[in-house]
Design a protein around this motif. Structure first.
Motif: not given
Length: 475
Positions: A177, A180-181, A184, A198, A202, A274, A288, A293-294, A297-298
């Protein structure tokens, strides 16, 4: 139906049926989502065209948080791959043989699709259809293959990332993760190409979460979710401190993941940079999903929390014969459904246009919204016919690939060469799918697909087939 009843009756008591249900639901949601947002119009020459309606429907952007279910497929893939690899190793099969069997289940239905597209494109070119039009149709039909390219990168990495999980536990998806950040940040400050990594980091992070789920779940469910009637693996305990970092699976943990994931996603898409949409919207600075993207993931964390909360009632429901038989039936052809669902749209649009009854209402209008219901129903009929014709390719692969024909390879140079050839085969297939995805849809391609991509795919898939049949492992 008799076959489904037999498979349902032979289901091991400890099988994780919920994972099979999630796989089927994820693919079903993808199919319905693509169909629902399809906007059909006409070009200057009066020929049908297609695009996503999302740019014209900003009110629907929050709904994409429900419609974006590809993370669930990769999550389930991580669970299934970890369970399947553990089972095959316990049976004395090496990682290469496991990978070849896994690849067969993915590539045989894909090969059928590509060969049919290439043959139909060649025939159309021979009768005088413009090569640019041939490519446009083939481009739409092969849109689902972008997902397969990402998944075919992740699957061969399963032995390595499973070993990393047993050593480092949840630190592995956390590290992915973080990468991935970094991607981004790179695309926010510089060119979008800085986030291409990513695509790997990701989806690998989501896949790794599935591996962690399987590890934490191993004590409750000892049957791997690869196919009905599969062999139960022996749970392999995590080593060292990784056991202390096992993924919590309680309802309390599910609620915390759901609320925390949603809160983080809301912050990232409102205060943060985002976009709200979790599906591709042409013109957005950030995307995304392509690459992940982050924010995606969230959202995945929130989806996993919901999965944990719904697990107990879903598992009770799946103990009933009919629901479980339906899940078995869908999973037997689930990749075929996914691969052919846009081909169904192409065939239906072509048929309606040929008889002069193709509706092209403005996107978002009352007529367009009303057309969604008959549109989806007709597409379901067309897709059912395609699955009836091509589904047996996948279903037979599932039955023959359940135990796998690959024998444990001996040591030394022969085993090394076999593993290297398998890696090269997967690399060739991924290269082919990526080249096809990057080739413009208006390119003049008489075969519908770039010739280099088609050759690379057939060489790669053929090499994997030969290796799986035993070539390279015999003395």
């Amino acid at each position: 139906m008799r076959r489904l009843r037999q498979l349902a009756a032979r289901t091991p008591a400890g099988r994780q049926r919920y994972v099979d249900l999630l796989r089927a639901l994820a693919i079903g949601m993808v199919v319905l989502g693509h169909w629902a947002v399809a906007a059909i119009g006409e070009d200057a020459a009066g020929r049908p065209t297609g695009r996503s309606a999302l740019p014209d429907l900003p009110w629907a952007y929050p709904l994409t948080w429900i419609a974006q279910v590809m993370p669930i497929f990769f999550l389930v893939g991580g669970y299934a791959n970890a369970a399947s690899l553990t089972a095959r190793r316990a049976a004395g099969v090496d990682a290469t043989a496991w990978l070849l069997g896994r690849g067969a289940r993915l590539l045989r239905p894909t090969t059928a699709l590509l060969l049919v597209i290439a043959a139909a494109a060649a025939l159309a070119s021979l009768v005088g259809v413009a090569a640019t039009l041939v490519r446009t149709v083939a481009w739409f039909a092969t849109i689902p293959l972008w997902f397969l390219a990402a998944y075919l990168i992740v699957v061969p990495l399963t032995p390595a990332v499973l070993a990393l999980h047993r050593r480092f536990g949840l630190l592995v998806p956390a590290a992915l993760a973080a990468l991935v950040v970094a991607g981004d940040v790179g695309r926010a400050l510089g060119p979008a190409e800085l986030a291409l990594s990513n695509y790997v980091f990701g989806w690998l992070a989501v896949h790794q979460l599935g591996i962690a789920w399987r590890d934490a779940d191993a004590g409750r469910h000892d049957a791997h979710p690869d196919a009905a009637g599969g062999h139960p693996p022996r749970p392999v305990p995590a080593r060292g401190r990784a056991r202390a970092r096992r993924l919590p699976l309680s309802r309390r943990a599910g609620g915390a993941a759901l609320l925390g994931g949603l809160a983080a996603t809301v912050l990232l898409t409102t205060v943060g940079p985002y976009p709200v949409s979790m599906l591709n919207v042409p013109g957005e600075r950030l995307d995304n999903a392509a690459p992940p993207s982050l924010a995606l993931l969230t959202l995945t964390v929130a989806q996993f929390g919901l999965i944990l909360l719904l697990r107990d009632p879903a598992e009770r429901w799946l103990r009933r014969p009919r629901p479980w038989q339906a899940v078995i039936g869908v999973n037997a052809v689930v990749l075929t459904v996914f691969l052919w669902h846009l081909s169904a749209a192409i065939l239906l649009v072509g048929a309606l246009d040929a008889v002069g009854v193709l509706p092209t209402p403005p996107v978002g209008s009352a007529a367009w919204l009303a057309w969604r219901v008959p549109w989806v129903l007709m597409l379901t009929v067309v897709l059912a016919a395609l699955v009836a014709g091509f589904g047996p390719v996948e279903a037979r692969t599932g039955r023959t690939g359940r135990t796998g024909r690959g024998r444990p390879a001996g040591g030394g140079w022969r085993a090394t060469a076999r593993s290297a050839l398998a890696a090269a085969g997967f690399a060739a297939v991924v290269y082919a799918l990526v080249v096809n995805a990057q080739t413009p849809r208006s390119a003049p391609e008489p075969l519908g697909l770039p010739a280099a991509a088609l050759v690379a795919y057939l060489v790669g898939a053929g090499t994997l087939h030969l290796l799986r049949s035993g070539w390279g492992s015999r003395g």
